[in-house]
Design an enzyme around this catalytic site. Sequence first.
Site, PDB file in Angstrom:
ATOM      1  N   THR A  10      -3.228  -4.119  -5.214  1.00  0.00           N
ATOM      2  CA  THR A  10      -3.735  -3.676  -5.014  1.00  0.00           C
ATOM      3  C   THR A  10      -3.949  -4.086  -3.862  1.00  0.00           C
ATOM      4  OG1 THR A  10      -3.694  -4.204  -7.391  1.00  0.00           O
ATOM      5  CG2 THR A  10      -5.724  -4.012  -6.415  1.00  0.00           C
ATOM      6  N   SER A 191      -5.318  -6.014   3.082  1.00  0.00           N
ATOM      7  CA  SER A 191      -4.624  -6.013   4.512  1.00  0.00           C
ATOM      8  C   SER A 191      -3.591  -7.957   4.232  1.00  0.00           C
ATOM      9  CB  SER A 191      -4.390  -6.290   5.514  1.00  0.00           C
ATOM     10  OG  SER A 191      -5.174  -5.262   5.981  1.00  0.00           O
ATOM     11  N   ARG A 192      -3.998  -8.212   2.825  1.00  0.00           N
ATOM     12  CA  ARG A 192      -2.662  -9.568   2.366  1.00  0.00           C
ATOM     13  C   ARG A 192      -3.756 -11.042   3.041  1.00  0.00           C
ATOM     14  NH1 ARG A 192      -2.801  -6.835  -1.818  1.00  0.00           N
ATOM     15  NH2 ARG A 192      -0.732  -6.247  -2.351  1.00  0.00           N
ATOM     16  N   LEU A 193      -4.739 -10.712   4.252  1.00  0.00           N
ATOM     17  CA  LEU A 193      -5.357 -12.303   3.887  1.00  0.00           C
ATOM     18  C   LEU A 193      -6.182 -12.189   3.682  1.00  0.00           C
ATOM     19  CD1 LEU A 193      -5.536 -10.349   8.229  1.00  0.00           C
ATOM     20  CD2 LEU A 193      -3.620 -11.651   7.269  1.00  0.00           C
TER      21      LEU A 193
END
Length: 214
Positions: A10, A191-193
Site C-alpha cells: 500500500t 515511498s516508505r518515507l
Amino acid sequence: MSPDLSAIRTEYARAGLDERDLDPSPSRQIERWLREAIDAGHPEPTAMTLATATPEGEPSARVVLLKGVDARGLVFFTNYGSAKGRDLASNPRACANLFWVLLERQIRVTGSVAKVSREESEAYFRARPRESQLGAWASEQSGVIAGRAELEARLAEVRERFGEGDVACPPHWGGFRLVPDRVELWQGRPSRLHDRLRYTSIGDQRWRIERLAP
Ligand SMILES: Cc1cc2nc3c(=O)[nH]c(=O)nc-3n(C[C@H](O)[C@H](O)[C@H](O)COP(=O)(O)O)c2cc1C
C-alpha cells in the site's frame, strides 16, 4: 493456494505530520487523532493492541478497547486474573498500539500500568450491558475450559444467582491505566518515507519531541 504476500503493498499518501502540528501534550494529541478516526467512521476506532511480558520476558499481545484517555494515561478494562492481568501484576511495563488504516496512522504508547480505583471500575461496569456484566462473572478469562457448553452452563448459573437484581462488579474485574513515558505518532508517507514523531517524558508533565527515521 497461499496468497502472494510479497505483492501486497500500500502506498500511503494521505497526509503528513509536522512538528508544528503537534499538541505539546501527547494525551491531547492522542485525543485529537482518536476524534479524527471516529469522525472518519473508522471501524473499532478504540481497538488497541496491548503488549505485556512476564518478568522473564515472555511477550504476549492482544486487542483491548481503549475506554478513556487524559493526562493521567490510557484506560482499558479486563479480568485481573487473565494472562495479561497476571503479566501486569508481576511486570507493570506495557506497550499499546492503535492503528487506523483509513487515516494511515498508528500511535505507540509505552509506559507502566496501575489499576484504576475501585470506584472507576465499578462506575464503568455499571455502564456495561447486562449480558457483558454476567459474562464477566461467567468467564475465567484465559483459563482452559472443556468446551462451549461449560461456559454456557456457568452463564446460566450466574444468571440464576443474580436473578433480576443488579450485577455487581466482580472483584477480579476492573481497569488498568497505562501511564506513558513515551508516545510515538506515525503517519504513512509515500515511498516508505513515513513521518514519525516521538514524545519522551522529561517530568512534570513536560515532554521532549523528536523525529525518528522511518
Ligand atoms: C476488537 C476486540 C476488542 C477486545 N476488547 C477487550 C477488552 O476491552 N478487554 C479484554 O479483556 N479483552 C478484550 N478483547 C479480547 C482480548 O483480545 C483477549 O482475547 C482477552 O483479553 C484475553 O487475553 P489474555 O489471555 O492475553 O489476557 C478484545 C478483542 C478484540 C478482537
